[in-house]
Write a protein that holds these residues in place. Sequence first.
Motif, mmCIF file in Angstrom:
data_model
loop_
_atom_site.group_PDB
_atom_site.id
_atom_site.type_symbol
_atom_site.label_atom_id
_atom_site.label_comp_id
_atom_site.label_asym_id
_atom_site.label_seq_id
_atom_site.Cartn_x
_atom_site.Cartn_y
_atom_site.Cartn_z
ATOM 1 N N GLN A 1 -2.004 -1.133 -0.551
ATOM 2 C CA GLN A 1 -1.155 -1.099 0.655
ATOM 3 C C GLN A 1 -1.269 0.268 1.344
ATOM 4 O OE1 GLN A 1 -0.269 -2.222 -2.334
ATOM 5 N NE2 GLN A 1 1.026 -4.048 -2.175
ATOM 6 N N LYS A 2 -1.110 0.253 2.694
ATOM 7 C CA LYS A 2 -1.342 1.475 3.469
ATOM 8 C C LYS A 2 -0.067 1.994 4.125
ATOM 9 C CE LYS A 2 -6.106 0.368 4.812
ATOM 10 N NZ LYS A 2 -6.136 -1.080 4.471
ATOM 11 N N ASP A 3 -0.172 3.206 4.651
ATOM 12 C CA ASP A 3 0.875 3.804 5.491
ATOM 13 C C ASP A 3 2.242 3.803 4.812
ATOM 14 O OD1 ASP A 3 -1.094 4.073 7.402
ATOM 15 O OD2 ASP A 3 -0.609 2.154 8.356
ATOM 16 N N LEU A 4 2.252 4.082 3.531
ATOM 17 C CA LEU A 4 3.506 4.037 2.773
ATOM 18 C C LEU A 4 4.316 5.293 2.985
ATOM 19 C CD1 LEU A 4 1.995 2.565 -0.511
ATOM 20 C CD2 LEU A 4 3.155 1.338 1.348
ATOM 21 N N LYS A 5 5.657 5.122 2.797
ATOM 22 C CA LYS A 5 6.568 6.270 2.872
ATOM 23 C C LYS A 5 7.242 6.399 1.523
ATOM 24 C CE LYS A 5 7.244 4.864 7.586
ATOM 25 N NZ LYS A 5 7.943 3.740 8.256
ATOM 26 N N PHE A 6 7.259 7.590 1.003
ATOM 27 C CA PHE A 6 7.849 7.806 -0.319
ATOM 28 C C PHE A 6 8.951 8.849 -0.214
ATOM 29 C CE2 PHE A 6 7.934 9.843 -4.562
ATOM 30 C CZ PHE A 6 8.256 8.719 -5.313
ATOM 31 N N ILE A 7 10.070 8.574 -0.885
ATOM 32 C CA ILE A 7 11.170 9.537 -0.903
ATOM 33 C C ILE A 7 11.698 9.659 -2.317
ATOM 34 C CG2 ILE A 7 12.730 7.681 -0.091
ATOM 35 C CD1 ILE A 7 14.510 9.934 1.086
ATOM 36 N N GLU A 8 11.853 10.876 -2.793
ATOM 37 C CA GLU A 8 12.466 11.113 -4.099
ATOM 38 C C GLU A 8 12.965 12.552 -4.134
ATOM 39 O OE1 GLU A 8 9.974 10.704 -7.567
ATOM 40 O OE2 GLU A 8 11.690 10.433 -8.894
ATOM 41 N N GLU A 9 14.051 12.791 -4.898
ATOM 42 C CA GLU A 9 14.603 14.151 -4.989
ATOM 43 C C GLU A 9 13.498 15.111 -5.447
ATOM 44 O OE1 GLU A 9 15.949 12.157 -8.008
ATOM 45 O OE2 GLU A 9 16.118 10.838 -6.301
ATOM 46 N N SER A 10 13.251 15.123 -6.767
ATOM 47 C CA SER A 10 12.142 15.914 -7.305
ATOM 48 C C SER A 10 11.068 14.911 -7.647
ATOM 49 C CB SER A 10 12.597 16.700 -8.533
ATOM 50 O OG SER A 10 13.406 17.787 -8.141
ATOM 51 N N ALA A 11 9.910 15.070 -7.029
ATOM 52 C CA ALA A 11 8.977 13.946 -6.962
ATOM 53 C C ALA A 11 8.220 13.693 -8.253
ATOM 54 C CB ALA A 11 7.994 14.167 -5.829
ATOM 55 N N SER A 12 8.110 12.429 -8.599
ATOM 56 C CA SER A 12 7.227 11.967 -9.651
ATOM 57 C C SER A 12 5.801 12.364 -9.317
ATOM 58 C CB SER A 12 7.257 10.437 -9.722
ATOM 59 O OG SER A 12 8.557 9.975 -9.747
#
Lengths: 306, 306, 332, 332
Positions: free
Chosen positions: D54-65
């Motif tokens: 999958q393309k153009d993804l958005k990722f959000i996390e406090e302290s990132a994996s």
Amino acid sequence: MADRKVTPEMMAEKEKWNQIYKVCCVASREFKDRNCVFGGVGISFLAVAIAKQVHAPNMILVAEAGYVGFTGVTSMGSPADNAGGFMAMCHQGLFDMFRDQQAGFMDQACLGLAQIDKFGNVGVSYVNPLIRMNGSGGGGDISSSAKSVTYVGEYNPRQFQAKVDYITNPGFLDGSKNARQKAGLVGEGPSAFVTDRGIFRFDPETHEMYLSDVFPWQDDKEIAEIVDAAPWDMKVAKDLKIIAPPSEDEANAVAMMDPLQGYRITQFMERPSAKYILMGRHDLIAYNYNAILVEESLRNNMKVMI
Amino acid sequence: MADRKVTPEMMAEKEKWNQIYKVCCVASREFKDRNCVFGGVGISFLAVAIAKQVHAPNMILVAEAGYVGFTGVTSMGSPADNAGGFMAMCHQGLFDMFRDQQAGFMDQACLGLAQIDKFGNVGVSYVNPLIRMNGSGGGGDISSSAKSVTYVGEYNPRQFQAKVDYITNPGFLDGSKNARQKAGLVGEGPSAFVTDRGIFRFDPETHEMYLSDVFPWQDDKEIAEIVDAAPWDMKVAKDLKIIAPPSEDEANAVAMMDPLQGYRITQFMERPSAKYILMGRHDLIAYNYNAILVEESLRNNMKVMI
Amino acid sequence: MAEEVDHKHKLYKLMSEQEAVSTFVHDGTSFTVGGFLINRESDCVFREIARQGQKDLKFIEESASPGVDMLIGTGQVVKFDTAYIMHRQVGGIVGMPNIERCLKEGNPRPVNMGGFMSTPDYKGNEQPLEIVDWTNFQVALRFVAAAMNVPFMPNRSSFGTDVPKYNKQIKFMKDPYTDQPIHLIPRCDLDVAFITVQKADRRGNGQVWGYEGCDVWKARAAKHVVLFAEKIVSTEEIYRHPAHTIIPAYCTDAVVYLPFSSLPFPVYGCHSSDGFITMDMLLSSQTRDSWKMWMDNWVFGCKNNAEFCGKIGWEVLERSVKSAHVLATIPD
Amino acid sequence: MAEEVDHKHKLYKLMSEQEAVSTFVHDGTSFTVGGFLINRESDCVFREIARQGQKDLKFIEESASPGVDMLIGTGQVVKFDTAYIMHRQVGGIVGMPNIERCLKEGNPRPVNMGGFMSTPDYKGNEQPLEIVDWTNFQVALRFVAAAMNVPFMPNRSSFGTDVPKYNKQIKFMKDPYTDQPIHLIPRCDLDVAFITVQKADRRGNGQVWGYEGCDVWKARAAKHVVLFAEKIVSTEEIYRHPAHTIIPAYCTDAVVYLPFSSLPFPVYGCHSSDGFITMDMLLSSQTRDSWKMWMDNWVFGCKNNAEFCGKIGWEVLERSVKSAHVLATIPD
């Protein structure tokens, strides 16, 4: 409507059930299986619990103090009743419940009311000039954010008001299109007001309350009386539906959750346990009397539930 | 200061300890018993854990992922390390920890830094022109809201900047009176920066960073070098204090929490377990080697702790 | 005024109920109790405050414990923020009869009911009791905002109702991100929270089983926190169920070992309610004279909660414990 | 587009990892994982998304994996909101080498680093990766606001720093009650949360032991929630520890029975981390060529998480379980 006849059998059925049965068993049919349903206290909890026991076993019952997905082995005296913790999927807090409701996870809810207007706006805190009621509690939040709300209560013409003295629970506000959404409310508004003298619903276009279902024993005269008592030109559904009286299963569910006969005997002083109270007794024998009734009921219900 | 002499014994002591011992054992003395202390990761956690093991047994250690009041049987590889759950008073969540900190419950905290200015403003995210650091993580929140913050790190003159490239952690801002309070910050600001070449503190009036404590082996020349490296006219405390070198108890605490010698041997590739990694081995024997070291250490420490 | 003691940093925090109330409740103090409505709420506090006699108190709770009506009857409460009182009960019984007497008779003081109604024709000199109406979630959000040390929490309840019309502390704003309407609910200013927990250690780690109510938030919102523990356990026992520690030691000022602190109301896994004493209290309270007799007997006639328990009868309480255990027990 | 399925109201919600990812992750999807940093985070998701493409993804996390760096390397992520990356490691090792290559070489795409720095002299046509900087608490508050369905949360972090200077989504306001400064943190717009839990039933009740991270909030903030369960249990077993159900069934869209879903990272009470595979990944990733070989071997060379486990070696994982049990076990 013209060819409806009220038979003696219907009248016998009418006498068979007290107002709590008429309201709660009928209201229970409003609640759907697998839905997440916010029960109030007293009869508004009872209506939901009957649904779970009779036709909606996978309903997720929630109580505002923080109990989620419990079995409802007994009716709850408060939203924090110890019984809410029994066979519960989740124990959390009050803030958590209202957060989850505001986020849209609660599909349905059941509440009582003191006054209601044409557009389903409800008051439960004050009645003019000097009557203090219980207050909104979580009702103001639930009617703001639960996807739909079913109100329940014994019919009283004074409930229907042109203007609610003090609105605690938003209905369709001024009835205009998308009024709730424009105001900022999350939920979709009231869906029904179930009473012992018929079910009232809201027109999807005008949002006006109308009489949609009646019991088989309610004749045209009674219907006219109900409609006339409303301070607006209350309409009757063209396809007025006939309510099936409480079923045996529904009646059994009430009995199952009512070891102290608080629902089956509506007059407080006529209940069996009241005799000890009237005698002013606080001793072990008096305490034991109630405790044994409740515990026997719980143990029996657990067998059914597990 | 004039009559201080650096003896050969002192120089021997200097060589005895690597920079991690010099920083962490000394920094551990900043943390008080019964205080609630927010540990960072790596050496900023180690400093706090030494305190708990040596002189502050009733310190309430907290880790931002949600562990409260744990024993610290081993140093934590991350704020969510499984070890944080062991003998913990409370398991909660990350939001809960920062909520409690913003509410003022965290007395002290320990953090690392990349750049710091005269007034204790710190950057950990970016260094010009093109260096990305780790990012603030919880450090920005901790330095905003914990009652006091102790920074730790190996001394490097590049850390001291006239202007931090990108401030992530508020110090005393422009140094003016009540600047933090006026800005809306809850905590009282940084209290010290502990390095292997002395401790820097902040003047209570001007909020300027000054050199307050040095190791016994730091002579006037070294002190002058440190002060001159700062891009402001860094002052030296009139009553410059002499830091006691790491004690045997402190050194034992480090050893106890360091089964893989990550602190005792600072060069990664020189650590015993690195040989398996260098061989590219992923097998049970390799895994077992580390696992046994860690588990033995845990079991031994548990005996001491319980 | 005595020197400020840093209770939260004490290692061990045991106190008696008398000491806990006299240490943290003064004239003008604002307070709340844990639990919800009746369940696991610290009813003993209302009785102890009635005995100690502090004045001008402020009480805040989502759905209010009936105990607050007692302190309204003694005239000790002057401000009351809430969403719900169990006022209209089966058979025309009034649930908060002292509030009703304030409204109808101005006795012991008049009442301003949420800005909507107030005692008519009041001629006396007593300061009115101020009642402020919110929803349950809004009161909860007042604790949440205080617990987070922020001035307000955004909320979507009560648009289009009379609640924000009469309660001017609920502010309307347009969300600066989307220009949509939002309500702001202000933090509460809370001096003390009294919270009944099933287990606590001497350091003040409080563990709760069953529903949590708003206790997580109350314990952070209040300047001082007093735990009434059904059982005092070692910190080692606390370690066994760390997820149940909803109140960590750093929040807590005092721990009172006080089984049955919620009586006559129930505590999950510990004991059931006592419907007889509750009903007796309610019926007795319907007139001011019989309420005073009830107070003389059950409140002023008991030195502390243990005497109250003794008057109910320890054999009844033992039975009540068994009854609660049909539904749940608390693991060791 | 297929008809919208109401997953949350299904009675039983079991799916395979492939199905869960393909059902809920599409081009443009925003997602997060549970846990914190490395612990109990669903690392398997990054590998499966790399395989599915999958393309153009958005990722959000406090302290990132660390897993997000993999999808930055494959060019699948175009937006990344975070507070922390484990970037500078002992011995000059770079923790997120694909981010570093974006910054230094624009490979596979350039990066705009929080509005503060960006890839110099980039001549290509790829859309830049947008990285937005927050603090941990602020990212958490974005989940909290979304979970509460309100537009923002007030916050007191970062006054006087450069975080709000470069992140214009953090708004400054004067509190209307006291006129004091406050920051507003906007809710996040989150499509999917993948959360590893120690236990779940088929209905989607997810139970967690150990720290909770932000999972309570992520599970309410996301439109869809996928649980990776170390163990599938009956609902009766869920009833035994109801306080551990931090994700009730009504939040959940899918349950994947997938032991070791966090590998090579640890799960409290279940298994330890695998330092060897982690270090191998990190060292291999330092150049783009050796990173690609690592991907071919460990990601594209494995059909699913079970094959990844098999490649690590089940005997090593068995050992890892024993190692975790020295510190904690999960009660039945």
